[in-house]
Design an enzyme around this catalytic site. Structure first.
Site, PDB file in Angstrom:
ATOM      1  N   LYS A 197       0.809  -1.214   0.000  1.00 57.11           N
ATOM      2  CA  LYS A 197       0.000   0.000   0.000  1.00 57.11           C
ATOM      3  C   LYS A 197       0.848   1.272   0.000  1.00 57.11           C
ATOM      4  CE  LYS A 197      -3.834  -2.098   2.568  1.00 57.11           C
ATOM      5  NZ  LYS A 197      -4.859  -2.275   1.530  1.00 57.11           N
ATOM      6  N   GLU A 226      -3.453   7.054   7.758  1.00 58.66           N
ATOM      7  CA  GLU A 226      -4.304   7.797   6.834  1.00 58.66           C
ATOM      8  C   GLU A 226      -5.330   8.596   7.597  1.00 58.66           C
ATOM      9  OE1 GLU A 226      -6.348   5.255   4.061  1.00 58.66           O
ATOM     10  OE2 GLU A 226      -4.556   5.055   2.823  1.00 58.66           O
ATOM     11  N   HIS A 262     -15.467  -4.750   6.315  1.00 58.23           N
ATOM     12  CA  HIS A 262     -14.684  -4.503   5.104  1.00 58.23           C
ATOM     13  C   HIS A 262     -14.894  -5.557   4.029  1.00 58.23           C
ATOM     14  CE1 HIS A 262     -13.014  -1.442   7.544  1.00 58.23           C
ATOM     15  NE2 HIS A 262     -12.424  -2.296   8.358  1.00 58.23           N
ATOM     16  N   ARG A 264      -6.859  -7.700 -11.057  1.00 55.45           N
ATOM     17  CA  ARG A 264      -7.532  -8.942 -11.475  1.00 55.45           C
ATOM     18  C   ARG A 264      -8.995  -8.615 -11.760  1.00 55.45           C
ATOM     19  NH1 ARG A 264     -10.556  -9.112  -6.870  1.00 55.45           N
ATOM     20  NH2 ARG A 264      -9.443  -8.614  -4.968  1.00 55.45           N
TER      21      ARG A 264
HETATM   22  P1  ADP Z   1      -7.790  -4.018   2.641  1.00 57.18           P
HETATM   23  O1  ADP Z   1      -6.717  -4.090   1.596  1.00 57.18           O
HETATM   24  O2  ADP Z   1      -7.333  -4.610   3.959  1.00 57.18           O
HETATM   25  O3  ADP Z   1      -9.100  -4.551   2.181  1.00 57.18           O
HETATM   26  P2  ADP Z   1      -8.465  -1.259   2.038  1.00 57.18           P
HETATM   27  O4  ADP Z   1      -7.409  -0.231   2.054  1.00 57.18           O
HETATM   28  O5  ADP Z   1      -8.910  -1.778   0.705  1.00 57.18           O
HETATM   29  O6  ADP Z   1      -7.979  -2.477   2.977  1.00 57.18           O
HETATM   30  O7  ADP Z   1      -9.716  -0.750   2.824  1.00 57.18           O
HETATM   31  C1  ADP Z   1     -10.818  -1.592   3.127  1.00 57.18           C
HETATM   32  C2  ADP Z   1     -12.034  -0.782   3.552  1.00 57.18           C
HETATM   33  O8  ADP Z   1     -11.715   0.037   4.696  1.00 57.18           O
HETATM   34  C3  ADP Z   1     -12.557   0.196   2.522  1.00 57.18           C
HETATM   35  O9  ADP Z   1     -13.435  -0.393   1.610  1.00 57.18           O
HETATM   36  C4  ADP Z   1     -13.226   1.245   3.386  1.00 57.18           C
HETATM   37  O10 ADP Z   1     -14.503   0.770   3.772  1.00 57.18           O
HETATM   38  C5  ADP Z   1     -12.359   1.297   4.625  1.00 57.18           C
HETATM   39  N1  ADP Z   1     -11.332   2.351   4.546  1.00 57.18           N
HETATM   40  C6  ADP Z   1     -10.103   2.256   3.993  1.00 57.18           C
HETATM   41  N2  ADP Z   1      -9.417   3.417   4.084  1.00 57.18           N
HETATM   42  C7  ADP Z   1     -10.218   4.287   4.717  1.00 57.18           C
HETATM   43  C8  ADP Z   1     -10.078   5.665   5.135  1.00 57.18           C
HETATM   44  N3  ADP Z   1      -8.956   6.361   4.914  1.00 57.18           N
HETATM   45  N4  ADP Z   1     -11.119   6.227   5.776  1.00 57.18           N
HETATM   46  C9  ADP Z   1     -12.244   5.534   6.029  1.00 57.18           C
HETATM   47  N5  ADP Z   1     -12.430   4.246   5.674  1.00 57.18           N
HETATM   48  C10 ADP Z   1     -11.444   3.611   5.020  1.00 57.18           C
END
Ligand code: ADP
Length: 670
Positions: free
Chosen positions: A120, A204, A239, A301
């Protein structure tokens, strides 16, 4: 100049996505090779493919994750290309290298493009350089807790700590107050270390009222990159996506253009090829804004939810993947792509919703959907990799089907989803069907007011099992006694019992529901008319059998109740709800494992990934005993009481079934 299309491909996956890929390959005249583990010898994807090769025993590490075995299977069958599906090896750059080195084509992006998005922090840095908006935060190399705490303060609370190697929501912590930061960081690092072998985290800004909006992109090997609009995947539980839709509610042309452009830039920046998804988080506290969305990650993907985009664009994404991989240019340009209507997808899983969505297993004694297309665009499309009679095993993802609807507008497509869920019937395993059904009617969702917290806020209302209405229980008693007239088609009714023209005026039956036995007295009033006295009162009803259903009339109100008889179990369904009743077998005494006090039993089928105690150890109530992993969830099992570990029935690596005795804690007084 067109390259030759493949004549035979291998699908390195299982379940619905393997079947999905096979369906398109077949339509294009391409032969297919399936691979399977011992647990899947009789699976749908094996039956559907032209050829199939066994690659190993049930555990994924010994089968679907064994790259070399899959490549050997491709070589042995003469397949020219490998489609990875999603999950398993689909985002593993080392596997792509292995495929390519074997002289085969990987139907997906180049290994370097996958690497660029793998972590990330590096992905965010690359996106910043490409001018793609990223969530404000810190993603540097310095990981000292003091620096991270200072960065969190600079960013401003609330903040989100994320494992840079993260996935599936692991290693993620929301921190609302500075005083909680240190502990949250330590626990995120621990989880990241154990899950990914990498404790590094990024910080973040936590976006409040976040919406998950993702853009589908496609790139070819000729420099063309297009986007196929957005999907809103905000309906999530922990999530994990539950219901997805396309387009996104409240999307404007200006925001769509901005997001589409950012996604195309992201794909270009990493030399992408094939199908990919750029996930953004959008500020959902008000209307969507051109400066109110930020890059989260790119999935390199095909996504589970791709059918909603296929529905609104008319494009078959697997066909495009195959064409691009074979060297052809993208069939359409950006200006040729249009949005047609609206689409939804609901993910039907074998899971026990009231028990915290634990994955469930079982044999699908019955599985039926209303008339639908499979793996092809339609008002109702059902993509499934299991058939009635198949087992949902503890080894793999417990998905049963994806139910996809399309319509000219959002209201129509959502109504079709709700109706399709109501007419779906599954027996033999617990499912999330009632939850999906309730969600499809949830007022905020119906109004298009979605954010990622919607499900959590309404969880109680969405998951409370609804007790059967009195007339449903009364009807169950009538059916269980075999008092219904025989319909034209004999299907499930044969098993229920024949019509008794001479029926005694009064009958008694005991039905068990949710573990409680309840007695019913049924008075036969006239042909098809009954008066049923149950513990809660008296119901007068008439019942006209249809094929697999009953027209039920009570108090002048006529409804259709779907009916399924399976051994001693009777399942009645109406309005997306279903209720099961069992006739107790007097010969079968409840002889269930009387594990007793102090017993620790598996709450679900799963894999033991850690054991923290040894036999004879002294434990306090609440002490961690072991960790059970089932699909994407980890469950920590703790001591139910103070005492010593008298029995320990499992070791790391054991696969255990639901209800298995794992350990017993003996108290001082035993
Ligand atoms: P992972 O790779 O573990 O699935 P992600 O970065 O894709 O993690 O984030 C998964 C979920 O977490 C997102 O779909 C969203 O719902 C929530 N999320 C991620 N980043 C943020 C953020 N900065 N603020 C609020 N919610 C977030």
């Amino acid at each position: 100049m067109n390259q030759r299309m493949f004549q035979k491909i291998l699908i390195a996956n299982r379940g619905e996505i393997a079947c999905r890929v096979i369906a398109t390959a077949r339509r294009m005249g391409i032969a297919t090779v399936a691979v399977y583990s011992d647990a899947d010898a009789g699976a749908a994807h094996v039956a559907m493919a032209d050829e199939a090769v066994r690659i190993g025993p049930a555990p994924v590490a010994d089968s679907y994750l064994k790259g070399q075995a899959i490549i050997d299977a491709a070589r042995q069958t003469g397949a020219e290309a490998v489609h990875p599906g999603y999950g398993f090896l689909s985002e593993n750059p080392a596997f792509v290298d292995l495929v390519t080195a074997a002289g085969l084509t990987f139907i997906g992006p180049p290994a370097d493009a996958i690497r660029a998005m793998g972590l990330k922090d590096a992905a965010k840095a690359a996106m910043e350089r490409a001018g793609v908006p990223v969530v404000p935060g810190y993603h540097g190399a310095d990981q000292s807790p003091d620096l991270l705490a200072a960065e969190a303060a600079r960013i401003g609370y609330p903040v989100l700590i994320k494992a840079r190697a993260g996935g599936g929501g692991k290693g993620m912590r929301l921190v609302e107050r500075p005083e909680d930061f240190t502990d949250a960081l330590a626990s995120a690092r621990r989880e990241a270390q154990s899950a990914f072998g990498d404790p590094a985290c990024l910080i973040e800004k936590y976006v409040t009222s976040p919406r998950h909006i993702e853009i589908q992109v496609f790139a070819d090997g000729h420099g063309n990159v297009v986007h196929l609009f957005e999907r809103d995947c905000s309906l999530q539980r922990r999530h994990q996506k539950v219901i997805e839709e396309a387009p996104a509610p409240g999307m404007t042309e200006a925001v769509r253009t901005a997001m589409g452009r950012a996604a195309v830039e992201a794909a270009r920046a990493i030399g992408y090829r094939g199908a990919g998804t750029v996930e953004f988080i959008a500020d959902g506290s008000g209307p969507l804004r051109e400066n109110g969305f930020w890059f989260m990650e790119m999935n390199t993907r095909l996504q589970v939810e791709h059918p909603v985009s296929e529905a609104i664009t008319g494009v078959d994404f697997v066909e495009w993947q195959l064409r691009v991989a074979a060297g052809e240019p993208l069939p359409l340009r950006q200006q040729d792509l249009r949005i047609d209507g609206w689409a939804f997808e609901a993910r039907l899983y074998a899971e026990d919703v009231p028990r915290g969505f634990l994955p469930a297993t079982g044999t699908l004694d019955h599985l039926s959907f209303p008339p639908a297309a499979s793996f092809a665009r339609a008002d109702l499309r059902v993509d499934s990799g299991v058939r009635p009679g198949d087992r949902i095993s503890p080894w793999y993802d417990p998905m049963i089907a994806k139910i996809i609807t399309h319509g000219p507008d959002r209201a129509t497509a959502l109504r079709r989803l709700s109706e399709a869920l109501a007419a779906t019937l599954v027996a033999g395993t617990t499912t999330n069907l009632a939850f999906l059904s309730a969600l499809s009617r949830q007022p905020d969702f119906v109004a298009g007011r979605v954010d990622t917290g919607l499900i959590a806020r309404h969880l109680a209302a969405l998951t409370t099992p609804v007790a059967p209405p009195a007339e449903i229980e009364a009807l169950a008693a009538v059916v269980a006694l075999g008092l219904l007239a025989k319909p034209a088609s004999s299907d499930p009714w044969d098993r229920i019992g024949a019509f008794r023209g001479w029926a005694a005026p009064e009958d008694f039956v005991t039905l068990v529901r949710d573990g409680a036995a309840r007695d019913h007295k049924v008075l036969h009033l006239a042909h098809g008319a009954f008066q049923v006295t149950s513990p809660d009162g008296v119901v007068t009803l008439s019942a006209d059998p249809l094929d697999g259903a009953v027209r039920l009339t009570t108090d002048g109100h006529v409804t259709t109740v779907r009916l399924l008889a399976d051994g001693p179990t009777l399942t009645l369904g109406r309005d997306g709800q279903s209720w099961s009743f069992t006739r107790p077998d007097p010969l079968e005494r409840a002889e269930g494992t009387q594990a007793g006090e102090g017993a620790v039993v598996a709450p679900m089928p799963g894999l033991v990934t850690a054991v923290h105690v040894s036999p004879g150890a002294t434990v306090r109530q609440g002490d961690p005993l072991m960790v059970l992993e089932a699909m994407k969830m980890e469950h920590r099992l703790t001591a139910p009481r103070d005492g010593t570990v008298a029995e320990l029935g499992v070791a790391v690596g054991d696969q255990v079934s639901d209800g298995a005795l794992l350990a017993r804690i003996e108290g001082a007084d035993d």
